[in-house]
Write an enzyme that holds these catalytic residues in place. Structure first.
Site, PDB file in Angstrom:
ATOM      1  N   CYS A 211       0.818  -1.211   0.000  1.00 58.62           N
ATOM      2  CA  CYS A 211       0.000   0.000   0.000  1.00 58.62           C
ATOM      3  C   CYS A 211       0.854   1.265   0.000  1.00 58.62           C
ATOM      4  O   CYS A 211       2.072   1.224   0.147  1.00 58.62           O
ATOM      5  CB  CYS A 211      -0.941  -0.004   1.195  1.00 58.62           C
ATOM      6  SG  CYS A 211      -0.076   0.189   2.768  1.00 58.62           S
TER       7      CYS A 211
ATOM      8  N   ALA B 218       2.935   1.884   3.042  1.00 57.58           N
ATOM      9  CA  ALA B 218       4.148   1.062   3.035  1.00 57.58           C
ATOM     10  C   ALA B 218       5.262   1.744   2.247  1.00 57.58           C
ATOM     11  O   ALA B 218       6.422   1.753   2.670  1.00 57.58           O
ATOM     12  CB  ALA B 218       3.858  -0.319   2.447  1.00 57.58           C
TER      13      ALA B 218
ATOM     14  N   ARG C 251      11.509  -5.246   6.590  1.00 55.36           N
ATOM     15  CA  ARG C 251      12.187  -5.007   5.317  1.00 55.36           C
ATOM     16  C   ARG C 251      13.698  -5.219   5.416  1.00 55.36           C
ATOM     17  O   ARG C 251      14.399  -5.187   4.432  1.00 55.36           O
ATOM     18  CB  ARG C 251      11.869  -3.589   4.857  1.00 55.36           C
ATOM     19  CG  ARG C 251      12.389  -3.209   3.483  1.00 55.36           C
ATOM     20  CD  ARG C 251      11.677  -1.963   3.028  1.00 55.36           C
ATOM     21  NE  ARG C 251      12.223  -1.338   1.860  1.00 55.36           N
ATOM     22  CZ  ARG C 251      12.871  -0.175   1.863  1.00 55.36           C
ATOM     23  NH1 ARG C 251      13.060   0.470   2.993  1.00 55.36           N
ATOM     24  NH2 ARG C 251      13.300   0.355   0.748  1.00 55.36           N
TER      25      ARG C 251
ATOM     26  N   HIS D  24       5.979   6.566  -2.290  1.00 50.84           N
ATOM     27  CA  HIS D  24       7.315   7.092  -2.583  1.00 50.84           C
ATOM     28  C   HIS D  24       7.203   8.569  -2.946  1.00 50.84           C
ATOM     29  O   HIS D  24       7.957   9.401  -2.455  1.00 50.84           O
ATOM     30  CB  HIS D  24       7.951   6.376  -3.783  1.00 50.84           C
ATOM     31  CG  HIS D  24       8.101   4.902  -3.628  1.00 50.84           C
ATOM     32  ND1 HIS D  24       8.029   4.038  -4.690  1.00 50.84           N
ATOM     33  CD2 HIS D  24       8.330   4.125  -2.538  1.00 50.84           C
ATOM     34  CE1 HIS D  24       8.226   2.803  -4.274  1.00 50.84           C
ATOM     35  NE2 HIS D  24       8.401   2.821  -2.969  1.00 50.84           N
TER      36      HIS D  24
END
Ligand code: ICS
Length: 520
Positions: A52, A55, A86, A185
């Site tokens: 998502c 994230a 991660r 991002h």
């Protein structure tokens, strides 16, 4: 035959679904340009590997920075599942240095907050976290319910910034805000540009100052790159954001070159910094020993300094001796094997380099959330259709900084360096590097993945934890290219050696012969 494979797969879908998936699956005919449909909504009911927007923002871009407190405004699950899974590593200079990475900060939203609003609880959490940790900075991250109930994280951030006197900024990165991580991002890039980059004008010492963009220190990759840069005499001003601190971001504009590893996640910052501060950028790739050597040479070329170029050649020669030894042992066992790569937005491209060093070919690859430019190259950006989902994400208007804009090179110098292959502002994308007949699949569904394996029996499949055990139960080894399966680093020269050995071990172990695959 890949065309037959595609036909078979599409036949199984309802007509509307087949029509849409048809545009996301390409058989490469070796010719460019070739258009793929990417960065569009996944089809409901299809099992996608995507994550998502939250994230992409909290986990991916900001997550690796050790001294910003990442406070998640939302239900606890959103925090828990973003808690270091991660494998983005960090190394504080001393044991006493600030490091909040192994903490998990959340407002732990409850039903009553959903009904009556959560802003008060958020303010309370900001004060509490400030009291306990006295951080330099706090980031507030929105999860889905925040947008649904209308809590204003930006207003809270402004108020708390005033009250506590530290830098506090909010992110409207609700999970549903875009079609994937990719939107997150972009939101993270915007906020870094607005609230962080350029706040500190003191430049670090050093002759050749660079920023490393889009490297997140998964499995220690950034440590290996730091080692190489130091050996070459390059000064790393900032890293976005593997092994980074907020101070690095604040003075990133004092560097003279931006190099980009992961184009997808950070190209916005590179472009904005070029407009605002005059720092040029080019794409590099430190995945693969040859690719690393090439990238180092281009950086040295940029500084147009004989001493640096000589040093870089020395380093490459030294490192390559060890790489060569490793590849010679492994190569006879790996050459001719076939790989498939399905990872987020960069690695499905970058890791093809490492496989080709092993003599392996990539039969099929695709991104979860890459855009058309990540497949087809940046030249297609002007032709990318803006839909309602991409319009949802703010595009900042950036202008040259009145006092601090300083072009690092003249237009003539840039042109001359481009002629030598520096490739400023360019990225050719994954498809340019793929062979004729390769299957390129965007946002692969679980069904398509199973069909790939069933029909092609690749020697190794690269994806993530959600796919790992389904694939291995089919008798095919799966290498996680997100977390590296507890291994790594895989970047740079020592990383390449690690990768050769890990892949050799995975594909040549006898365990796979003991599993009865469904087609046997
Ligand atoms: Fe970039 Mo997993 Fe990176 Fe890429 Fe990105 Fe993610 Fe990871 Fe994957 C990422 S930033 S978390 S290189 S480090 S969101 S492995 S696009 S999906 S391929």
């Amino acid at each position: 035959d890949p065309l037959r494979w595609k036909e078979e797969v599409l036949k199984k879908y309802p007509k509307k679904v087949a029509k849409k998936r048809d545009k996301g699956i390409l058989v490469h005919d070796g010719e460019m340009p070739k258009q793929i449909m990417a960065n569009v909504r996944s089809i409901p009911g299809i099992i996608t590997a995507r994550g998502c927007t939250y994230a992409g923002c909290k986990g991916v871009v900001l997550g690796p920075t050790r001294d910003i407190i990442n406070l998640v405004h939302g239900p606890i699950g959103c925090s828990f599942y973003a808690w270091l899974t991660r494998r983005n590593q960090t190394l504080p200079p001393t044991p006493e240095s600030e490091n909040f990475m192994n903490y998990c900060f959340s407002t732990d939203m409850q039903d009553s907050n959903i009904v009556f609003g959560g802003e008060l609880k958020l303010k309370q959490a900001v004060r509490e976290v400030f009291e306990i940790f006295k951080p330099k900075s706090i980031g507030i991250f929105s999860t889905c319910p925040v947008g649904l109930i209308g809590d204003d994280v930006h207003a809270v951030a402004r108020e708390m910034k005033e009250e506590l006197g530290i830098n506090i900024f909010g992110f409207s990165c609700e999970g549903y805000k875009g079609v994937s991580q990719s939107a997150g991002h972009h939101i993270a890039n915007n906020t870094l540009m607005k609230h962080v980059i350029g706040r500190n004008d003191t430049a670090p010492e050093g002759k050749y100052k660079i920023n490393m963009l889009g490297e997140y220190n998964i499995g220690g990759d950034a440590f290996e790159l730091e080692r190489i840069f130091e050996k070459c005499g390059l000064t790393l001003v900032s890293s976005f954001s593997g092994n980074s601190t907020i101070e690095q971001f604040e003075r990133a504009h004092t560097a003279d070159l931006n190099v980009i590893m992961c184009h997808r996640s950070i190209n916005y910052v590179a472009e904005m910094m070029e407009t605002k501060f005059g720092i040029p950028w080019f794409k590099v790739n430190f995945i693969g020993a040859d690719a690393s050597a090439k990238s180092l040479r281009r950086i040295a070329e940029y500084f147009e300094d004989a001493e640096l170029m000589a040093r870089v050649e020395e380093v490459i020669a030294e490192e390559m001796a060890i790489v060569k030894e490793a590849i010679e042992t492994v190569y006879p066992r790996t050459t001719g094997k076939v790989a498939m790569l399905f990872v987020g937005g960069s690695r499905a491209h970058h890791y093809q380099e490492l496989f080709s060093e092993l003599g392996m070919s990539t039969l099929s690859a695709g991104y979860e959330f890459g855009h058309r430019d990540d497949y087809e190259g940046r030249r297609v950006i002007p032709t990318i259709q803006v839909d309602a989902d991409s319009r949802n994400i703010e595009v900042l208007t950036i202008e040259a900084d009145e006092t601090r804009y300083r072009p690092r090179k003249t237009d003539e110098e840039i042109a001359a360096l481009n002629a030598k292959g520096c490739g400023f502002g360019e990225y050719d994308g994954m498809m340019a590097d793929m062979a004729k007949g390769a299957l390129i699949i965007d946002d692969i569904s679980h069904y398509e993945m199973e069909k790939l394996i069933e029909i092609y029996h690749p020697d190794i499949f690269c994806a993530g934890i959600k796919e790992k055990y389904c694939v291995q139960k089919m008798g095919i080894p799966l290498k996680q290219l997100h977390s590296y399966d507890y291994g790594g680093p895989y970047a740079g020269f020592e990383g390449a050696v690690n990768f050769y050995n890990d892949i050799d071990m995975m594909i040549n172990t006898s365990i796979w012969k003991m599993i009865k695959a469904p087609w046997q």
